[in-house]
Design a protein around this motif. Sequence first.
Motif, PDB file in Angstrom:
ATOM      1  N   ASP A  18       0.866  -1.182   0.000  1.00 23.03           N
ATOM      2  CA  ASP A  18       0.000   0.000   0.000  1.00 23.03           C
ATOM      3  C   ASP A  18       0.901   1.231   0.000  1.00 23.03           C
ATOM      4  O   ASP A  18       1.217   1.787   1.050  1.00 23.03           O
ATOM      5  CB  ASP A  18      -0.915  -0.024   1.226  1.00 23.03           C
ATOM      6  CG  ASP A  18      -1.879   1.136   1.274  1.00 23.03           C
ATOM      7  OD1 ASP A  18      -1.725   2.100   0.497  1.00 23.03           O
ATOM      8  OD2 ASP A  18      -2.788   1.092   2.129  1.00 23.03           O
ATOM      9  N   VAL A  19       1.343   1.644  -1.165  1.00 30.59           N
ATOM     10  CA  VAL A  19       2.321   2.719  -1.301  1.00 30.59           C
ATOM     11  C   VAL A  19       1.824   4.040  -0.714  1.00 30.59           C
ATOM     12  O   VAL A  19       2.575   4.706   0.009  1.00 30.59           O
ATOM     13  CB  VAL A  19       2.779   2.877  -2.769  1.00 30.59           C
ATOM     14  CG1 VAL A  19       3.712   4.065  -2.927  1.00 30.59           C
ATOM     15  CG2 VAL A  19       3.463   1.591  -3.242  1.00 30.59           C
ATOM     16  N   PRO A  20       0.568   4.467  -0.962  1.00 31.30           N
ATOM     17  CA  PRO A  20       0.133   5.726  -0.348  1.00 31.30           C
ATOM     18  C   PRO A  20       0.237   5.711   1.182  1.00 31.30           C
ATOM     19  O   PRO A  20       0.681   6.691   1.788  1.00 31.30           O
ATOM     20  CB  PRO A  20      -1.322   5.869  -0.819  1.00 31.30           C
ATOM     21  CG  PRO A  20      -1.351   5.135  -2.131  1.00 31.30           C
ATOM     22  CD  PRO A  20      -0.432   3.947  -1.913  1.00 31.30           C
ATOM     23  N   THR A  21      -0.125   4.601   1.815  1.00 32.21           N
ATOM     24  CA  THR A  21      -0.003   4.498   3.273  1.00 32.21           C
ATOM     25  C   THR A  21       1.463   4.478   3.682  1.00 32.21           C
ATOM     26  O   THR A  21       1.853   5.097   4.676  1.00 32.21           O
ATOM     27  CB  THR A  21      -0.734   3.237   3.789  1.00 32.21           C
ATOM     28  OG1 THR A  21      -2.125   3.355   3.449  1.00 32.21           O
ATOM     29  CG2 THR A  21      -0.587   3.080   5.290  1.00 32.21           C
ATOM     30  N   PHE A  22       2.311   3.792   2.909  1.00 32.11           N
ATOM     31  CA  PHE A  22       3.734   3.749   3.206  1.00 32.11           C
ATOM     32  C   PHE A  22       4.342   5.150   3.140  1.00 32.11           C
ATOM     33  O   PHE A  22       5.076   5.575   4.021  1.00 32.11           O
ATOM     34  CB  PHE A  22       4.429   2.783   2.240  1.00 32.11           C
ATOM     35  CG  PHE A  22       5.872   2.483   2.558  1.00 32.11           C
ATOM     36  CD1 PHE A  22       6.373   2.561   3.847  1.00 32.11           C
ATOM     37  CD2 PHE A  22       6.748   2.100   1.548  1.00 32.11           C
ATOM     38  CE1 PHE A  22       7.704   2.271   4.125  1.00 32.11           C
ATOM     39  CE2 PHE A  22       8.074   1.806   1.817  1.00 32.11           C
ATOM     40  CZ  PHE A  22       8.550   1.897   3.119  1.00 32.11           C
ATOM     41  N   VAL A  23       3.989   5.898   2.101  1.00 35.45           N
ATOM     42  CA  VAL A  23       4.502   7.264   1.949  1.00 35.45           C
ATOM     43  C   VAL A  23       4.008   8.138   3.107  1.00 35.45           C
ATOM     44  O   VAL A  23       4.769   8.933   3.675  1.00 35.45           O
ATOM     45  CB  VAL A  23       4.110   7.850   0.574  1.00 35.45           C
ATOM     46  CG1 VAL A  23       4.418   9.340   0.496  1.00 35.45           C
ATOM     47  CG2 VAL A  23       4.833   7.097  -0.543  1.00 35.45           C
ATOM     48  N   ALA A  24       2.732   7.982   3.488  1.00 38.47           N
ATOM     49  CA  ALA A  24       2.190   8.749   4.610  1.00 38.47           C
ATOM     50  C   ALA A  24       2.913   8.388   5.909  1.00 38.47           C
ATOM     51  O   ALA A  24       3.211   9.261   6.734  1.00 38.47           O
ATOM     52  CB  ALA A  24       0.689   8.502   4.744  1.00 38.47           C
ATOM     53  N   THR A  25       3.232   7.099   6.094  1.00 38.70           N
ATOM     54  CA  THR A  25       3.961   6.655   7.288  1.00 38.70           C
ATOM     55  C   THR A  25       5.335   7.294   7.337  1.00 38.70           C
ATOM     56  O   THR A  25       5.783   7.755   8.399  1.00 38.70           O
ATOM     57  CB  THR A  25       4.072   5.112   7.307  1.00 38.70           C
ATOM     58  OG1 THR A  25       2.758   4.559   7.335  1.00 38.70           O
ATOM     59  CG2 THR A  25       4.867   4.626   8.505  1.00 38.70           C
ATOM     60  N   LEU A  26       6.016   7.347   6.194  1.00 43.32           N
ATOM     61  CA  LEU A  26       7.327   7.997   6.145  1.00 43.32           C
ATOM     62  C   LEU A  26       7.213   9.463   6.578  1.00 43.32           C
ATOM     63  O   LEU A  26       8.064   9.982   7.312  1.00 43.32           O
ATOM     64  CB  LEU A  26       7.923   7.909   4.743  1.00 43.32           C
ATOM     65  CG  LEU A  26       8.349   6.526   4.258  1.00 43.32           C
ATOM     66  CD1 LEU A  26       8.747   6.570   2.786  1.00 43.32           C
ATOM     67  CD2 LEU A  26       9.460   5.955   5.103  1.00 43.32           C
ATOM     68  N   GLY A  27       6.160  10.125   6.147  1.00 43.38           N
ATOM     69  CA  GLY A  27       5.952  11.519   6.523  1.00 43.38           C
ATOM     70  C   GLY A  27       5.722  11.683   8.015  1.00 43.38           C
ATOM     71  O   GLY A  27       6.287  12.580   8.652  1.00 43.38           O
TER      72      GLY A  27
END
Length: 193
Positions: A18-27
Motif C-alpha cells: 500500500d504505497v500511499p499508506t507507506f509514503v504517509a507513514t514515512l511523513g
Amino acid sequence: MTTATVNKPAKVAINGVDVPTFVATLGVVGQSPDIAKFTFRANGEWLSGTHSRTSFSGFFGAMSEMEHKDTYSIDGDHPQVLCGGDNGATPVEMLLAGLSACITAGIGNIASIRQVKLHSVETSIEGDINLNGILGLDKTVRNGFSGVRATFKIKGDASDEVLEQIVHQSVARSAVFDVLTNGVPVTVAAIAN
C-alpha cells in the motif's frame, strides 16, 4: 514564453504494498522520529534434545504495545547427523532465513515506492561453518559462520540496472544485514531455580 506545469502521477499500491499508506507513514515518522523506535521479542522453550520452539506474539512499536494478528512460531532443531531429531530448521538456517526475508521485504517496498512492478524475486543464501568451533575441538575456529553468500534473482518492469539498484538499496537498509555485518551488543542472563 509560457510555463507548463508537469504533474507527476500519484503513486499507487503495487506488488502488494500500500504505497500511499507507506509514503504517509514515512511523513509521520519524519515529523515524530520516536514513532520509529521498536522492540521485537521472541519467547523460546526447550522441547527435547536439541528441539525447541520460539514464539512471537507481541512487540513494542509506534509508541505502544502491539500484538501480531496471530502468534507465530518456529521450531528449531539439529539434523540427525548432529545428534538432533531434525524437527525444524537449525538456528543458523533461521539466521539465513532472516537475512533472506529482510532483504526481500526491502526489495518489495523499494520497488513499490519506485513504482516498479515485480514479477519475481528468488533468493539463494549459503553460510559456511566449521563445527570444530562449537564442538569445542578447535579454539582457533570461530563458532559461527566464516562467510555468507547471498544471490537475489529479480525480474520486473524495469531495466536490469534499476532492478540491481533496488537490491543494493535494500541491502543498504536491511536491519538483519546490518546486525550481521556490524555486530550488536548482546546481553545474556541465566536464571536457575
